[in-house]
Design an enzyme around this catalytic site. Structure first.
Site, mmCIF file in Angstrom:
data_model
loop_
_atom_site.group_PDB
_atom_site.id
_atom_site.type_symbol
_atom_site.label_atom_id
_atom_site.label_comp_id
_atom_site.label_asym_id
_atom_site.label_seq_id
_atom_site.Cartn_x
_atom_site.Cartn_y
_atom_site.Cartn_z
ATOM 1 C CG ASN A 10 31.749 41.776 33.250
ATOM 2 O OD1 ASN A 10 30.843 41.041 32.841
ATOM 3 N ND2 ASN A 10 32.738 41.343 34.012
ATOM 4 C CE LYS A 12 31.630 41.478 37.400
ATOM 5 N NZ LYS A 12 32.403 41.504 38.628
ATOM 6 C CG HIS A 96 36.119 38.695 34.877
ATOM 7 N ND1 HIS A 96 35.880 38.302 36.167
ATOM 8 C CD2 HIS A 96 35.885 40.027 34.831
ATOM 9 C CE1 HIS A 96 35.506 39.361 36.872
ATOM 10 N NE2 HIS A 96 35.498 40.421 36.082
ATOM 11 C CD GLU A 98 33.387 38.003 38.847
ATOM 12 O OE1 GLU A 98 32.583 37.888 37.904
ATOM 13 O OE2 GLU A 98 33.494 39.045 39.520
ATOM 14 C CD GLU A 168 38.285 43.554 35.614
ATOM 15 O OE1 GLU A 168 37.425 44.444 35.548
ATOM 16 O OE2 GLU A 168 38.012 42.351 35.656
ATOM 17 N N GLY A 174 34.158 44.409 42.802
ATOM 18 C CA GLY A 174 32.907 44.262 43.526
ATOM 19 C C GLY A 174 33.031 44.517 45.024
ATOM 20 C CB SER A 214 35.353 49.259 43.145
ATOM 21 O OG SER A 214 35.023 48.022 43.757
HETATM 22 P P1 PGA Z 1 33.106 45.926 39.579
HETATM 23 O O1 PGA Z 1 33.506 44.708 38.569
HETATM 24 O O2 PGA Z 1 33.098 47.182 38.775
HETATM 25 O O3 PGA Z 1 31.739 45.537 40.097
HETATM 26 O O4 PGA Z 1 34.143 45.941 40.649
HETATM 27 C C1 PGA Z 1 34.476 44.889 37.586
HETATM 28 C C2 PGA Z 1 34.665 43.594 36.848
HETATM 29 O O5 PGA Z 1 34.635 42.519 37.473
HETATM 30 O O6 PGA Z 1 34.856 43.573 35.604
#
Ligand code: PGA
Length: 247
Positions: A10, A12, A96, A98, A168, A174, A214
């Site tokens: 992803n 982003k 997601h 976000e 997630e 993140g 992460s």
């Molecule tokens: P990350 O993000 O691996 O940077 O924690 C995962 C995601 O949001 O899909």
């Protein structure tokens, strides 16, 4: 039944079409022929075309990060499932955290997106997961159940087999804080149980359930060794060829 592992990147809101195509080309050179693991990259809308061209002829698939449920119309700034299909997109991330927390995507809207994706032969990567407050309050499983059941309303048994679910935990995205393998496996097994109730056991056994939050080359092997963890949805570590290829 053996489920093929799936690693999805992803990206982003990162990478121009040129940067995205360059990264995709590196991935194709190193892993564009392998079929042991299914690999999907999800660039921003603006890079889908260029990345898709760079992936052409390889086994790496193209995913989007969002879509609008309607096929066309007065929805300024939005992109529809048929538009994604026209760029040879095969997967789409939906719900997601976000999107949910920053852009107001509700379970009901997530559900419309899932149905629109399936209607257009796009494979949804439906994201679910609890916040830190919810985990500390002991409501993780309840939150995941609500998001999953609401997000999958009206999905048929036949459609469900093409589905991908990503667990997630919001507090792990993140942040560098990864869920322990036990924490992750517990929720993954719970999700598989919910899918069994919704769609029967054989269907639930076919659905890939990814872990996201992460995930890095260092912590991936232990997570991926769990019975119900069928791959990863990777943010930060997907932005560089080396770390993504290691995964
Ligand atoms: P990350 O993000 O691996 O940077 O924690 C995962 C995601 O949001 O899909």
């Amino acid at each position: 039944m053996l489920r093929k592992k799936l690693i999805a990147g992803n990206w982003k809101m990162n990478k121009t079409p040129a940067d995205g195509a360059a990264l995709a080309a590196e991935l194709v050179t190193a892993a564009g022929k392998q079929t042991d693991v299914e690999v999907v990259v999800c660039p921003p809308f603006t890079a889908l075309d260029a990345v898709g061209k760079a992936l052409d002829g390889s086994t790496i698939k193209l995913g989007a990060q969002n879509l609008h449920p309607e096929a066309s119309g007065a929805f300024t700034g939005e992109v529809s499932a048929p538009m994604l299909r026209a760029l040879f997109t095969t997967h789409v991330i939906i719900g997601h955290s976000e999107r949910r927390s920053l852009f107001g995507d509700t379970d009901a809207f997530v559900n419309l997106k899932v149905l629109a994706a399936l209607k257009n032969q796009l494979k949804p990567i439906l994201c679910v997961g609890e916040s830190l407050a919810e985990r500390e309050a002991g409501t993780t499983l309840k939150v995941v159940q609500t998001q999953l059941e609401a997000g999958l309303q009206g999905v048929s048994k036949e459609q469900a087999a093409t589905l991908v679910v990503a667990y997630e935990p919001v507090w792990a995205i993140g942040t560098g804080k990864v869920a322990t393998t036990d924490q992750a496996q517990e929720v993954h097994a719970y999700i598989r149980g919910l899918l069994t109730k919704l769609f029967t056991e054989p269907v639930a056994q076919r659905v890939r359930i990814l872990y996201g939050g992460s995930m890095k080359p260092a912590n991936a092997p232990e997570l991926l060794a769990q019975k119900d963890i069928d791959g990863g949805l990777i943010g930060g570590a997907a932005l560089e060829a080396r770390s993504f290829l290691d995964l």
